[in-house]
Design a protein around this motif. Structure first.
Motif, mmCIF file in Angstrom:
data_model
loop_
_atom_site.group_PDB
_atom_site.id
_atom_site.type_symbol
_atom_site.label_atom_id
_atom_site.label_comp_id
_atom_site.label_asym_id
_atom_site.label_seq_id
_atom_site.Cartn_x
_atom_site.Cartn_y
_atom_site.Cartn_z
ATOM 1 N N ARG A 62 0.814 -1.309 0.002
ATOM 2 C CA ARG A 62 -0.013 0.176 -0.040
ATOM 3 C C ARG A 62 0.939 1.177 0.074
ATOM 4 O O ARG A 62 0.522 2.244 -0.570
ATOM 5 N N GLY A 63 2.122 0.951 0.609
ATOM 6 C CA GLY A 63 2.811 2.296 0.756
ATOM 7 C C GLY A 63 3.432 3.006 -0.686
ATOM 8 O O GLY A 63 3.136 2.543 -1.704
ATOM 9 N N LEU A 64 4.172 3.953 -0.627
ATOM 10 C CA LEU A 64 4.603 4.980 -1.723
ATOM 11 C C LEU A 64 5.439 3.978 -2.583
ATOM 12 O O LEU A 64 5.359 4.196 -3.950
ATOM 13 N N TRP A 65 6.248 3.135 -2.194
ATOM 14 C CA TRP A 65 7.300 2.223 -2.783
ATOM 15 C C TRP A 65 6.864 0.784 -2.537
ATOM 16 O O TRP A 65 6.587 0.395 -1.435
ATOM 17 N N GLY A 66 7.173 0.133 -3.491
ATOM 18 C CA GLY A 66 7.096 -1.304 -3.353
ATOM 19 C C GLY A 66 7.457 -2.119 -4.618
ATOM 20 O O GLY A 66 7.330 -1.466 -5.670
ATOM 21 N N GLY A 67 7.620 -3.415 -4.343
ATOM 22 C CA GLY A 67 8.012 -4.271 -5.643
ATOM 23 C C GLY A 67 7.594 -5.486 -5.824
ATOM 24 O O GLY A 67 6.838 -6.165 -4.717
ATOM 25 N N SER A 68 8.240 -6.417 -6.622
ATOM 26 C CA SER A 68 7.741 -7.815 -6.676
ATOM 27 C C SER A 68 8.584 -8.832 -5.913
ATOM 28 O O SER A 68 8.532 -9.950 -6.007
ATOM 29 N N HIS A 69 9.623 -8.486 -5.294
ATOM 30 C CA HIS A 69 10.504 -9.204 -4.346
ATOM 31 C C HIS A 69 10.950 -8.571 -3.379
ATOM 32 O O HIS A 69 12.140 -8.886 -2.905
ATOM 33 N N CYS A 70 10.294 -7.599 -2.624
ATOM 34 C CA CYS A 70 10.913 -6.861 -1.408
ATOM 35 C C CYS A 70 10.913 -7.663 0.013
ATOM 36 O O CYS A 70 11.668 -7.482 0.653
ATOM 37 N N ARG A 71 9.720 -8.454 0.108
ATOM 38 C CA ARG A 71 9.762 -9.028 1.351
ATOM 39 C C ARG A 71 9.877 -10.551 1.597
ATOM 40 O O ARG A 71 10.012 -11.237 0.616
ATOM 41 N N ASP A 72 10.306 -10.787 2.691
ATOM 42 C CA ASP A 72 10.729 -12.097 3.052
ATOM 43 C C ASP A 72 9.279 -13.296 3.361
ATOM 44 O O ASP A 72 8.876 -13.177 4.309
ATOM 45 N N SER A 73 8.891 -13.433 2.302
ATOM 46 C CA SER A 73 7.547 -14.248 2.108
ATOM 47 C C SER A 73 7.294 -15.250 1.006
ATOM 48 O O SER A 73 8.021 -14.746 -0.005
ATOM 49 N N PRO A 74 6.639 -15.996 1.194
ATOM 50 C CA PRO A 74 6.421 -17.076 -0.019
ATOM 51 C C PRO A 74 5.616 -16.680 -1.009
ATOM 52 O O PRO A 74 5.644 -16.958 -2.074
ATOM 53 N N ILE A 92 -11.035 -8.146 -6.078
ATOM 54 C CA ILE A 92 -10.960 -7.528 -4.792
ATOM 55 C C ILE A 92 -9.906 -7.846 -3.790
ATOM 56 O O ILE A 92 -9.960 -7.397 -2.830
ATOM 57 N N ILE A 93 -9.270 -9.073 -4.088
ATOM 58 C CA ILE A 93 -8.005 -9.622 -3.175
ATOM 59 C C ILE A 93 -6.949 -8.816 -3.913
ATOM 60 O O ILE A 93 -6.343 -9.068 -4.723
ATOM 61 N N GLY A 94 -6.326 -7.642 -3.185
ATOM 62 C CA GLY A 94 -5.172 -7.102 -3.668
ATOM 63 C C GLY A 94 -3.892 -7.672 -3.287
ATOM 64 O O GLY A 94 -3.113 -7.619 -4.052
ATOM 65 N N ASP A 95 -3.816 -8.137 -1.959
ATOM 66 C CA ASP A 95 -2.399 -8.617 -1.518
ATOM 67 C C ASP A 95 -2.854 -9.817 -0.590
ATOM 68 O O ASP A 95 -3.692 -9.872 0.220
ATOM 69 N N VAL A 96 -1.893 -10.698 -0.577
ATOM 70 C CA VAL A 96 -1.604 -11.818 0.360
ATOM 71 C C VAL A 96 -0.279 -12.001 0.989
ATOM 72 O O VAL A 96 0.654 -11.857 0.114
ATOM 73 N N ARG A 97 -0.020 -11.894 2.209
ATOM 74 C CA ARG A 97 1.364 -11.698 2.705
ATOM 75 C C ARG A 97 1.461 -12.286 3.950
ATOM 76 O O ARG A 97 0.286 -12.711 4.853
ATOM 77 N N GLY A 98 2.617 -12.414 4.613
ATOM 78 C CA GLY A 98 2.776 -12.940 5.753
ATOM 79 C C GLY A 98 3.833 -14.219 5.675
ATOM 80 O O GLY A 98 4.501 -14.498 4.707
ATOM 81 N N LYS A 99 3.940 -14.705 6.925
ATOM 82 C CA LYS A 99 4.886 -15.811 6.916
ATOM 83 C C LYS A 99 4.286 -16.861 8.018
ATOM 84 O O LYS A 99 3.520 -16.485 8.858
ATOM 85 N N TYR A 106 1.382 -23.465 2.702
ATOM 86 C CA TYR A 106 0.329 -24.026 1.846
ATOM 87 C C TYR A 106 -1.106 -23.217 1.914
ATOM 88 O O TYR A 106 -1.379 -23.004 0.815
ATOM 89 N N MET A 107 -1.286 -22.452 2.840
ATOM 90 C CA MET A 107 -2.306 -21.530 2.997
ATOM 91 C C MET A 107 -2.051 -20.124 2.122
ATOM 92 O O MET A 107 -2.791 -20.085 1.364
ATOM 93 N N MET A 108 -0.927 -19.811 2.204
ATOM 94 C CA MET A 108 -0.580 -18.643 1.512
ATOM 95 C C MET A 108 -0.670 -18.855 -0.107
ATOM 96 O O MET A 108 -1.105 -18.061 -0.807
ATOM 97 N N THR A 109 -0.041 -20.038 -0.203
ATOM 98 C CA THR A 109 0.109 -20.318 -1.866
ATOM 99 C C THR A 109 -1.368 -20.365 -2.452
ATOM 100 O O THR A 109 -1.758 -19.982 -3.441
ATOM 101 N N GLY A 110 -2.355 -21.046 -1.541
ATOM 102 C CA GLY A 110 -3.812 -21.075 -2.021
ATOM 103 C C GLY A 110 -4.302 -19.936 -2.144
ATOM 104 O O GLY A 110 -5.321 -19.618 -2.895
ATOM 105 N N LEU A 111 -4.197 -18.850 -0.922
ATOM 106 C CA LEU A 111 -5.010 -17.757 -0.962
ATOM 107 C C LEU A 111 -4.242 -16.789 -2.393
ATOM 108 O O LEU A 111 -5.062 -16.067 -2.726
ATOM 109 N N ALA A 112 -3.033 -16.937 -2.548
ATOM 110 C CA ALA A 112 -2.536 -16.551 -3.726
ATOM 111 C C ALA A 112 -3.262 -16.769 -4.947
ATOM 112 O O ALA A 112 -3.324 -15.714 -6.018
ATOM 113 N N LYS A 113 -3.746 -17.910 -5.275
ATOM 114 C CA LYS A 113 -4.597 -18.342 -6.286
ATOM 115 C C LYS A 113 -5.798 -17.634 -6.253
ATOM 116 O O LYS A 113 -6.236 -17.156 -7.417
#
Length: 515
Positions: A237-249, A430-437, A416-423
């Protein structure tokens, strides 16, 4: 290994010999025979099938729902009415592992864990046994006396932390732990100003309300002076971000042109932090508070190297670095026992609560011997901190995490859950982002992916209500209430995840059809 009976709640039939709990718990024999209970709600044709459960809840014989609501309205503080999530409230009666039952006998898959508080499972047999054993020996004494459970627990807890984090002070809650950490930081450094992220939640006491940067939790009174809220490095949501910024699946849908090992978003957010130092605080500060992953803020994650660089800047200005692990500790992030380890830093102080006691009221501040020594300038007394029952329970929680393979389960099932939510994110606008660890997950809902504007509050309520009516409890958070939060008891299974994904898919699909 015992085969135990099965539950049939409403139309959700269990299969004999299957287990609803983690393998480390299935060894407990809880009786046999199918259990039939009436559902409090009608199920719609085509609702996903709930996984089987082999636990027989007690029949509720207490106060009626109507009477409970009457008492809640007339005798409980009015604020309790504000935080009832649903149009049709859930009246919880009993819990076991990842399951909750309401007063009508309806079963729910709990994917919120009392706000990330139930770590190893509701009424986990091992934790219950430890509590009962201690209750038969000693309920309460104070730090005036030396009793074994406090010393034994402090020694065990610090064995999980890196040097020099080896001195413990026990409290009753996370707010109290953070309040105490603020005091200790100011005493040790001789400085006053403390930095926290926008969107952070660090407690609701008068001092920690200053750390908290989320308007629904703040009252219009003077509170928490000396706290400055810095830009949250939110790469979605922030001003800056990209496609491989965070430590997340799962990464964001935003694109970037960063070379491997570089992150322009991180550089920009660090520049904002430097701007804060140049304009908003004195040259010397007391501390920086940071959740390794924001909780109430909506499971917000930062660029991979942000904490490393921020900690360095804070220490250069005389401050200490405090990791608020109230929602990220005890293996919940999967890859590490502590959330800060995923950021490759060692803080000067760690605060913790919630999962520390699997729901039993407890918190802790762990720091270095040097910082702890600064705290001896006056007496600080906590009547219930280090209570024998709390220590026995918390000690059993640490043992259970090891014995049941809880941390590995968080990593495996959470990924496993995050991968399914990403799909599902790729399926719905209306699902903008899936994140976490691990099992600390956020699903941010938007009006559309192009704007990333928060989904309407009423839409969030509709989806949340629908998910609940199909038998799953999740949370919500974010500055605008736009993020669904998933922080379940850490014993959930892939079978549970499949059920939730089907429920969430149907709830979102139904909302889209109603638009």
């Amino acid at each position: 290994m015992y085969k135990i009976g099965s539950c049939l709640i409403g139309r959700h039939a269990a299969l004999m010999g299957q287990y609803c709990c983690s393998p480390g718990v299935a060894k407990f024999h809880l009786g046999s025979g199918a259990v039939y209970q009436k559902s409090a709600f009608k199920h719609h044709t085509g609702d996903p099938e709930m996984p089987p459960c082999n636990f027989k809840p007690e029949e509720f014989k207490g106060m009626s729902k109507e009477k409970m609501m009457e008492v809640r309205k007339q005798k409980c503080n009015p604020v309790t009415m504000k935080i009832t999530y649903y149009k049709r409230p859930v009246f919880i009666h009993q819990g076991y592992m990842q399951w909750l039952w309401d007063v009508d006998g309806r079963r729910y898959l709990d994917l919120f864990g009392g706000v990330a508080t139930v770590s190893v499972g509701h009424c986990h047999p091992k934790i219950t046994a430890a509590a009962v054993k201690q209750l038969k020996t000693l309920w309460h004494t104070t730090n005036i006396y030396v009793h074994p459970s406090l010393q034994e627990y402090c020694e065990k807890l610090t064995s999980y932390l890196p040097d020099p984090l080896k001195v413990v002070y026990l409290t009753n809650s996370g707010s109290e732990a953070n309040d105490l950490a603020m005091l200790m930081a100011r005493l040790h450094t001789g400085n006053f100003d403390i930095l926290t992220f926008r969107g952070a939640y660090h407690g609701g006491s008068q001092h920690t309300m200053g750390l908290t940067s989320n308007s629904p939790y703040k009252y219009p009174i003077a509170n928490g002076s000396g706290c400055t809220h810095i830009m949250c490095p939110d790469v979605f949501r922030g001003l800056w971000g990209g496609s491989h910024c965070r430590d997340s699946p799962v990464q964001t849908i935003r694109e970037c042109s960063c070379a491997p090992g570089q992150c322009m978003a991180n550089d920009q957010y660090i520049e904002q932090l430097k701007e804060t130092f140049a304009t908003s605080v004195p040259s010397q500060i007391a501390a920086f508070f940071g959740e390794p992953i924001q909780g109430m803020g909506g499971a917000v994650q930062y660029p991979k190297n942000y904490f490393k660089e921020a900690f360095k800047l804070v220490r250069e200005r005389g401050g200490i670095c405090i990791a608020d692990e109230v929602q990220t500790a005890f293996g919940r992030t999967g890859t590490h026992f502590w959330g800060f380890q995923g950021n490759e830093v060692v803080p000067d102080m760690v605060t913790m609560a919630k999962g520390i006691g699997n729901g039993f009221p407890m918190g802790a501040v762990v720091t270095t011997p040097e910082i702890a020594a600064s705290f001896g300038k006056a007496f600080h007394f906590n009547t219930f901190g280090g209570n024998p029952v709390a220590c026995a329970i918390a000690s059993s929680v640490l043992d259970t995490i090891e014995e049941d393979g809880i941390q590995q389960n968080c990593h495996t099932v959470g990924t496993y859950m995050m991968t399914g939510l990403a799909k599902l994110r790729d399926k719905y606008e209306i699902i903008g982002d899936v994140r976490g660890k691990g099992l600390h997950i956020g699903v941010e809902m938007v009006k559309d992916k192009a704007s990333r504007a928060p989904l309407f509050p009423e839409a969030m309520r509709e989806i949340l209500e629908d998910v609940k009516d199909m038998g799953v409890l999740i949370g919500k958070g974010g500055v605008y209430g736009q993020t669904f939060r998933i922080q379940p008891p850490m014993c959930i299974t892939k079978e549970d995840v499949n059920f939730f994904l089907a429920v969430f898919d149907k709830a979102v699909h139904s909302y889209m059809n109603r638009k």
